[in-house]
Write an enzyme that holds these catalytic residues in place. Structure first.
Site, PDB file in Angstrom:
ATOM      1  N   SER A 239      26.582 -37.304 -94.634  1.00 44.49           N
ATOM      2  CA  SER A 239      27.059 -36.668 -93.577  1.00 44.49           C
ATOM      3  C   SER A 239      26.230 -35.404 -93.184  1.00 44.49           C
ATOM      4  O   SER A 239      25.825 -34.748 -94.052  1.00 44.49           O
ATOM      5  CB  SER A 239      28.323 -36.314 -93.718  1.00 44.49           C
ATOM      6  OG  SER A 239      29.106 -35.401 -92.683  1.00 44.49           O
TER       7      SER A 239
ATOM      8  N   TYR B 263      35.090 -32.280 -99.310  1.00 45.37           N
ATOM      9  CA  TYR B 263      34.542 -33.317 -98.894  1.00 45.37           C
ATOM     10  C   TYR B 263      33.249 -33.405 -98.873  1.00 45.37           C
ATOM     11  O   TYR B 263      32.239 -34.233 -99.373  1.00 45.37           O
ATOM     12  CB  TYR B 263      35.084 -33.855 -97.376  1.00 45.37           C
ATOM     13  CG  TYR B 263      34.340 -34.899 -96.567  1.00 45.37           C
ATOM     14  CD1 TYR B 263      34.357 -36.093 -97.173  1.00 45.37           C
ATOM     15  CD2 TYR B 263      33.337 -34.524 -95.535  1.00 45.37           C
ATOM     16  CE1 TYR B 263      33.680 -37.196 -96.626  1.00 45.37           C
ATOM     17  CE2 TYR B 263      32.790 -35.672 -95.080  1.00 45.37           C
ATOM     18  CZ  TYR B 263      32.714 -36.594 -95.317  1.00 45.37           C
ATOM     19  OH  TYR B 263      31.886 -37.747 -94.846  1.00 45.37           O
TER      20      TYR B 263
ATOM     21  N   LYS C 246      29.667 -35.298-101.016  1.00 49.55           N
ATOM     22  CA  LYS C 246      28.455 -35.965-100.394  1.00 49.55           C
ATOM     23  C   LYS C 246      27.245 -35.464-100.946  1.00 49.55           C
ATOM     24  O   LYS C 246      26.343 -35.897-101.249  1.00 49.55           O
ATOM     25  CB  LYS C 246      28.646 -35.672 -98.902  1.00 49.55           C
ATOM     26  CG  LYS C 246      29.508 -36.320 -97.986  1.00 49.55           C
ATOM     27  CD  LYS C 246      29.501 -37.946 -98.198  1.00 49.55           C
ATOM     28  CE  LYS C 246      30.513 -38.840 -97.473  1.00 49.55           C
ATOM     29  NZ  LYS C 246      30.668 -40.045 -97.869  1.00 49.55           N
TER      30      LYS C 246
HETATM   31  P1  NAD Z   1      36.702 -45.512 -93.172  1.00 53.50           P
HETATM   32  O1  NAD Z   1      37.801 -44.782 -93.706  1.00 53.50           O
HETATM   33  O2  NAD Z   1      36.945 -46.160 -92.045  1.00 53.50           O
HETATM   34  O3  NAD Z   1      36.074 -46.462 -94.026  1.00 53.50           O
HETATM   35  C1  NAD Z   1      36.016 -46.236 -95.514  1.00 53.50           C
HETATM   36  C2  NAD Z   1      36.403 -47.453 -96.116  1.00 53.50           C
HETATM   37  O4  NAD Z   1      36.347 -47.348 -97.738  1.00 53.50           O
HETATM   38  C3  NAD Z   1      37.829 -47.779 -96.021  1.00 53.50           C
HETATM   39  O5  NAD Z   1      38.075 -49.131 -95.501  1.00 53.50           O
HETATM   40  C4  NAD Z   1      38.584 -47.666 -97.218  1.00 53.50           C
HETATM   41  O6  NAD Z   1      39.477 -48.511 -97.370  1.00 53.50           O
HETATM   42  C5  NAD Z   1      37.480 -47.712 -98.311  1.00 53.50           C
HETATM   43  N1  NAD Z   1      37.726 -47.453 -99.579  1.00 53.50           N
HETATM   44  C6  NAD Z   1      38.077 -45.743 -99.670  1.00 53.50           C
HETATM   45  N2  NAD Z   1      37.891 -45.528-101.079  1.00 53.50           N
HETATM   46  C7  NAD Z   1      37.780 -46.667-101.731  1.00 53.50           C
HETATM   47  C8  NAD Z   1      37.578 -46.906-103.049  1.00 53.50           C
HETATM   48  N3  NAD Z   1      37.631 -46.122-103.864  1.00 53.50           N
HETATM   49  N4  NAD Z   1      37.124 -48.077-103.391  1.00 53.50           N
HETATM   50  C9  NAD Z   1      36.883 -49.234-102.529  1.00 53.50           C
HETATM   51  N5  NAD Z   1      37.292 -49.000-101.219  1.00 53.50           N
HETATM   52  C10 NAD Z   1      37.403 -47.612-100.655  1.00 53.50           C
HETATM   53  O7  NAD Z   1      35.557 -44.431 -92.904  1.00 53.50           O
HETATM   54  P2  NAD Z   1      34.508 -44.576 -92.201  1.00 53.50           P
HETATM   55  O8  NAD Z   1      34.535 -43.552 -90.789  1.00 53.50           O
HETATM   56  O9  NAD Z   1      34.049 -46.102 -91.779  1.00 53.50           O
HETATM   57  O10 NAD Z   1      33.076 -43.844 -92.902  1.00 53.50           O
HETATM   58  C11 NAD Z   1      32.510 -44.689 -93.797  1.00 53.50           C
HETATM   59  C12 NAD Z   1      31.657 -43.702 -94.808  1.00 53.50           C
HETATM   60  O11 NAD Z   1      30.722 -43.004 -94.034  1.00 53.50           O
HETATM   61  C13 NAD Z   1      32.437 -42.668 -95.710  1.00 53.50           C
HETATM   62  O12 NAD Z   1      31.745 -42.704 -96.726  1.00 53.50           O
HETATM   63  C14 NAD Z   1      32.254 -41.576 -94.845  1.00 53.50           C
HETATM   64  O13 NAD Z   1      32.569 -40.297 -95.661  1.00 53.50           O
HETATM   65  C15 NAD Z   1      30.861 -41.483 -93.982  1.00 53.50           C
HETATM   66  N6  NAD Z   1      30.868 -40.624 -92.799  1.00 53.50           N
HETATM   67  C16 NAD Z   1      31.698 -40.915 -91.885  1.00 53.50           C
HETATM   68  C17 NAD Z   1      31.794 -40.104 -90.712  1.00 53.50           C
HETATM   69  C18 NAD Z   1      32.595 -40.243 -89.688  1.00 53.50           C
HETATM   70  O14 NAD Z   1      32.882 -39.120 -88.675  1.00 53.50           O
HETATM   71  N7  NAD Z   1      33.223 -41.452 -89.553  1.00 53.50           N
HETATM   72  C19 NAD Z   1      30.754 -39.124 -90.703  1.00 53.50           C
HETATM   73  C20 NAD Z   1      29.637 -38.819 -91.720  1.00 53.50           C
HETATM   74  C21 NAD Z   1      30.011 -39.784 -92.807  1.00 53.50           C
HETATM   75  C1  WQD Z   2      34.239 -32.297 -82.780  1.00 50.00           C
HETATM   76  C2  WQD Z   2      34.339 -30.996 -81.815  1.00 50.00           C
HETATM   77  C3  WQD Z   2      36.055 -29.620 -82.857  1.00 50.00           C
HETATM   78  C4  WQD Z   2      39.339 -32.277 -82.606  1.00 50.00           C
HETATM   79  C5  WQD Z   2      33.860 -34.082 -88.409  1.00 50.00           C
HETATM   80  C6  WQD Z   2      33.509 -33.791 -89.877  1.00 50.00           C
HETATM   81  C7  WQD Z   2      32.283 -34.269 -90.242  1.00 50.00           C
HETATM   82  C8  WQD Z   2      31.957 -35.588 -90.078  1.00 50.00           C
HETATM   83  C9  WQD Z   2      32.471 -36.109 -88.476  1.00 50.00           C
HETATM   84  C10 WQD Z   2      32.517 -37.170 -91.984  1.00 50.00           C
HETATM   85  C11 WQD Z   2      34.635 -29.973 -82.714  1.00 50.00           C
HETATM   86  C12 WQD Z   2      36.477 -30.025 -81.608  1.00 50.00           C
HETATM   87  C13 WQD Z   2      38.242 -31.768 -82.430  1.00 50.00           C
HETATM   88  C14 WQD Z   2      40.288 -31.759 -81.593  1.00 50.00           C
HETATM   89  C15 WQD Z   2      38.792 -30.073 -80.687  1.00 50.00           C
HETATM   90  N1  WQD Z   2      32.678 -36.601 -90.671  1.00 50.00           N
HETATM   91  N2  WQD Z   2      37.852 -30.630 -81.564  1.00 50.00           N
HETATM   92  N3  WQD Z   2      40.172 -30.868 -80.784  1.00 50.00           N
HETATM   93  O1  WQD Z   2      34.166 -31.445 -87.018  1.00 50.00           O
HETATM   94  O2  WQD Z   2      32.066 -32.240 -85.819  1.00 50.00           O
HETATM   95  O3  WQD Z   2      33.019 -33.171 -87.755  1.00 50.00           O
HETATM   96  O4  WQD Z   2      33.697 -35.241 -88.543  1.00 50.00           O
HETATM   97  O5  WQD Z   2      31.611 -36.830 -92.499  1.00 50.00           O
HETATM   98  O6  WQD Z   2      31.932 -34.148 -91.868  1.00 50.00           O
HETATM   99  O7  WQD Z   2      33.604 -32.372 -90.300  1.00 50.00           O
HETATM  100  O8  WQD Z   2      34.108 -33.542 -85.460  1.00 50.00           O
HETATM  101  O9  WQD Z   2      35.316 -34.978 -84.019  1.00 50.00           O
HETATM  102  O10 WQD Z   2      36.659 -33.088 -85.665  1.00 50.00           O
HETATM  103  O11 WQD Z   2      35.374 -32.293 -83.754  1.00 50.00           O
HETATM  104  O12 WQD Z   2      38.554 -29.366 -79.920  1.00 50.00           O
HETATM  105  O13 WQD Z   2      41.794 -32.088 -81.813  1.00 50.00           O
HETATM  106  O14 WQD Z   2      35.829 -31.188 -81.337  1.00 50.00           O
HETATM  107  O15 WQD Z   2      36.742 -28.248 -82.835  1.00 50.00           O
HETATM  108  O16 WQD Z   2      34.011 -28.863 -81.803  1.00 50.00           O
HETATM  109  P1  WQD Z   2      33.343 -32.631 -86.482  1.00 50.00           P
HETATM  110  P2  WQD Z   2      35.371 -33.601 -84.691  1.00 50.00           P
END
Ligand code: NAD
Ligand code: WQD
Length: 343
Positions: A124, A148, A152
């Protein structure tokens, strides 16, 4: 040649299943369904016309992972499974270190025992912490500011150490910016439980009437309209980046056995620009109020995408309009997410 997709029933994982199946790969999904509904995989099967093998299991169960890797003759892993909510990670850090760090350690140990040595990992942009310069390049200093993000970073370090120990390992560490959107069919998408933490799911719930108004966290940032700017990337583009990374690693043509690459568009949009774009896509008013800044938020964050273009021959194609249109299509077709089909 089967690819194990951990967390494949989740938001990004389910879209990745579609991309890999459509590219002709065989997959098996392993998920403990802690944040997903297995109906997502039925939808994946509907979109692709292919059966999806599913194993209900936890990545911390090393013997089970080994039996799955052997049974399906897996040759590579795409690793999405883990916990992902920043706020929750400050409340229950041990659960985050256990699921994410211990889980990835067990997964890697299982892979080593089964001689499966290729993994793509969901990292991330949060690992960059407060940006010292923009756009963020992969060599920007790292420094996560919450548990979190630290999970990562720890996993990234673990993968780099393992890659250095033996050139047979191949890792693709992909640092996502802000994934949004849904498959264009409207059959799969993001299905957050409870009050959404992230902007796009919150906006959608204002648009469909589930929430009264959006709180815009801060309007006094040093940005063009004072609200936070982020690099939103369509989930379909994001998973195509995984497919490219998988192919580059599998072909042996990668410049290193541990690639660390940003997946973003390189363009930032403010909260208010997102609100207006969603209003256009949905034809709904998004009511909002300005609220104090959210702790831990940065003003601006967007990717330098040149390394992804060079090493993966990949770049995001879909713009803000498609991100909002596809999100709205998914929500309109599935007003209760996957849960409307439960019972
Ligand atoms: P999500 O929660 O929809 O998907 C994660 C999946 O992993 C879920 O289906 C959950 O049931 C499963 N899971 C969790 N813990 C587990 C375990 N111990 N064993 C087996 N399965 C398990 O999330 P997502 O948004 O699809 O994110 C997927 C990956 O991408 C995550 O690692 C997340 O940290 C990373 N990521 C997401 C974002 C985002 O904004 N969505 C941003 C950056 C990184
Ligand atoms: C985006 C913008 C908020 C909600 C997060 C995690 C990051 C990654 C992606 C996993 C910001 C603003 C948000 C609301 C708002 N996830 N906001 N009102 O914080 O950039 O990233 O998700 O890895 O680790 O930190 O994403 O969608 O929460 O926020 O004004 O109700 O929207 O302040 O500027 P963020 P976000």
């Amino acid at each position: 040649m089967t690819v194990l997709i951990t967390g494949g029933a989740g938001y990004i994982g389910s879209h990745c299943c579609v991309a890999f199946l459509e590219a002709g790969h065989d997959i098996v999904v392993l998920d403990n369904l802690s944040n997903a509904n297995s109906l997502s995989l039925e939808r994946v099967a509907k979109i692709t016309g292919r059966k999806v093998s599913f194993e209900f299991a936890d990545i911390r169960d090393q013997p089970k992972i080994e039996s799955v890797l052997k049974h399906y003759k897996c040759t590579a892993v795409v690793h999405f499974a883990g916990l992902k909510a920043v706020g929750e990670s400050t409340q229950m850090p041990l659960a985050y270190y256990d699921n994410n760090v211990v889980g990835t350690h067990r997964l890697l140990s299982a892979m080593a025992n089964c001689d499966v040595r290729q993994m793509i990992f969901s990292s991330s942009a949060t690992v960059y912490g407060e940006p010292k310069f923009l756009p963020l390049t992969e060599n920007h200093p790292t420094g996560a500011v919450n548990p979190y993000g630290r999970t990562k970073l720890m996993i990234e370090e673990m993968l780099r150490d393992v890659s250095a120990s033996d050139p047979a390992w191949r890792f693709g560490i992909l640092r996502y910016f802000n994934p949004v959107g849904a498959h264009e069919s409207g059959l799969i998408g993001e299905n957050p439980l409870g009050i959404p933490n992230n902007l796009m799911p919150f906006i959608t719930q204002v648009a469909d009437g589930r929430r009264e108004r959006l709180s815009v966290f801060g309007n006094d940032y040093d940005t063009r309209d004072g609200t936070g700017v982020r690099d939103y990337i369509h989930v379909t583009d994001l998973v195509e980046g995984h497919l490219r990374a998988h192919e580059v690693l599998a072909s042996g043509s990668a410049s290193s056995n541990c690639l660390t690459v940003n997946l973003g568009t390189g363009t930032g949009y403010s909260v208010l620009e997102m609100v207006r774009a969603f209003e256009r896509a949905s034809n709904k008013e998004i009511r909002y109020v300005f609220a104090p800044r959210r702790e831990g938020d940065v003003a601006e964050c967007f990717a330098d995408t040149s390394l992804a273009e060079k090493t993966l021959a990949w770049r995001a194609e879909r713009g803000l309009e498609a991100m909002c249109r596809d999100t709205w299509n998914w929500v309109c077709k599935n007003p209760s997410g996957y849960s409307s089909e439960e019972t």
